[in-house]
Design an enzyme around this catalytic site. Structure first.
Site, PDB file in Angstrom:
ATOM      1  N   TYR A   1     -21.815  -4.057 -36.716  1.00 39.11           N
ATOM      2  CA  TYR A   1     -23.282  -4.279 -36.809  1.00 39.11           C
ATOM      3  C   TYR A   1     -24.169  -2.665 -35.945  1.00 39.11           C
ATOM      4  CZ  TYR A   1     -22.083  -9.271 -37.161  1.00 39.11           C
ATOM      5  OH  TYR A   1     -21.999 -10.429 -37.687  1.00 39.11           O
TER       6      TYR A   1
ATOM      7  N   LYS B   1     -30.123 -16.191 -44.933  1.00 43.34           N
ATOM      8  CA  LYS B   1     -30.656 -15.114 -45.333  1.00 43.34           C
ATOM      9  C   LYS B   1     -31.653 -14.906 -45.358  1.00 43.34           C
ATOM     10  CE  LYS B   1     -26.319 -12.378 -46.123  1.00 43.34           C
ATOM     11  NZ  LYS B   1     -25.500 -13.540 -45.914  1.00 43.34           N
TER      12      LYS B   1
ATOM     13  N   PHE C   1     -39.758 -17.169 -49.685  1.00 40.88           N
ATOM     14  CA  PHE C   1     -39.638 -16.341 -51.314  1.00 40.88           C
ATOM     15  C   PHE C   1     -40.271 -17.674 -52.091  1.00 40.88           C
ATOM     16  CE2 PHE C   1     -36.199 -14.156 -48.141  1.00 40.88           C
ATOM     17  CZ  PHE C   1     -37.126 -12.897 -49.163  1.00 40.88           C
TER      18      PHE C   1
ATOM     19  N   GLY D   1     -43.656 -19.293 -49.436  1.00 34.16           N
ATOM     20  CA  GLY D   1     -44.394 -18.001 -48.420  1.00 34.16           C
ATOM     21  C   GLY D   1     -45.245 -16.450 -49.491  1.00 34.16           C
TER      22      GLY D   1
END
Length: 309
Positions: free
Chosen positions: A57, A198, A205, A208
């Site tokens: 990461y 995710k 989506f 909102g």
């Protein structure tokens, strides 16, 4: 916050794990190290004691941020990190572990994962080094991520596997067919990732108005294909109805559903927003009735059948 104990190692984990992928930068929109260190400390104050990162990461930057933020409360935390697929040869495993220890500012790793199964290094060789690290006290528990049932069964021949980290959510349930029964039978904990798919299971989506920006890595992911987003609408609206009835956020209902699954030990949810982490933490206290769970199960299964999970 609720807490659960890993059957074999005795480690106690918070039901919500702070996922630290975003803190390394990379494909995510990034705030700042200062903000993210504050978010980590705030999460701890909320009762979140488990933090998940990886050497991959941000090329170790996530580990550096976690180490700096938690150094003075290290012994009150459970930190898991992962060795990358490219470093699974025994001599590289040790180098990776030692580098992670330095970045995390600690002398032990609570849970050490194989991040992805190797394409060419036998898992027996990798786990031989894991076992040595555990014997030396450098790691406390051995875990694997993204392993199939067959890969998990093979790994279990060479080490005590305490935990597996698979993708698991209302929009990804394939582990229920084989991995979950095996883990329950053998006392292996489950730490879910992509717990809110995710971002899809926040409702952003569908209700909102959020759109993926150009270059967003999620655009190529299966769940974000336009036809699949449309197929997911019924599930999001069902979550929205439950959320409104309880005065909660859509994401909180999705996380609560995960935490009601008996095999799950802890759900990874990450955010650079303290407000969102508070919502994530509060989800651990939401109760869903048998009827609500049955409704979510049915709608989830219809959705997955439509998108071909």
């Amino acid at each position: 916050m609720k807490y659960r104990t890993l059957e074999k190692s005795g480690l106690t984990l918070s039901a919500i794990t702070f996922g630290c992928w975003e803190l390394g930068g990379g494909p995510w929109e990034f705030t700042s190290d200062e903000n993210n260190m504050k978010a980590l400390r705030a999460a701890f104050e909320m009762g979140i004691t488990t933090f998940d990162t990886a050497e991959g990461y941000g090329n170790g930057h996530s580990e550096e941020v976690v180490g700096a933020a938690l150094e003075d409360i290290r012994k009150q935390c459970v930190i898991s990190t992962k060795v990358s697929r490219a470093n699974l040869a025994p001599e590289n495993v040790r180098k990776s572990a030692e580098a992670s220890l330095r970045r995390l500012r600690t002398d032990y790793i609570d849970i050490y994962y194989i991040h992805w199964p190797s394409l060419d290094i036998p898992v027996k060789e990798t786990l031989s080094e894991f076992n040595k690290l555990k014997e030396e006290g450098l790691i406390r528990a051995i875990a694997v991520s993204n392993f199939s049932l067959e890969q998990l069964q093979e790994a279990s021949q060479y080490a005590q596997i305490d935990m597996i980290q698979p993708e698991y959510s209302l929009l990804h349930r394939s582990i229920e067919q084989d991995v979950v029964p095996y883990c329950r039978e053998h006392g292996i904990g489950i730490m879910s990732y992509s717990s809110i798919a995710k971002g899809i299971l926040t409702g952003a989506f569908h209700v909102g108005g959020k759109k993926l920006e150009e270059g967003d890595f999620r655009a190529a992911r299966r769940l974000f294909l336009p036809e699949h987003l449309e197929a997911e609408r019924e599930l999001i609206l069902t979550l929205q109805d439950m959320a409104k009835a309880k005065g909660k956020a859509i994401s909180q209902i999705a996380i609560s559903w995960l935490l009601h699954q008996e095999a799950l030990t802890t759900a990874i949810v990450g955010s650079q927003s303290i407000k969102h982490m508070q919502e994530n933490a509060d989800a651990a206290d939401i109760q869903l009735s048998p009827e609500e769970l049955a409704q979510l199960d049915a709608v989830s299964r219809r959705t997955l059948a439509a998108i071909g999970d």
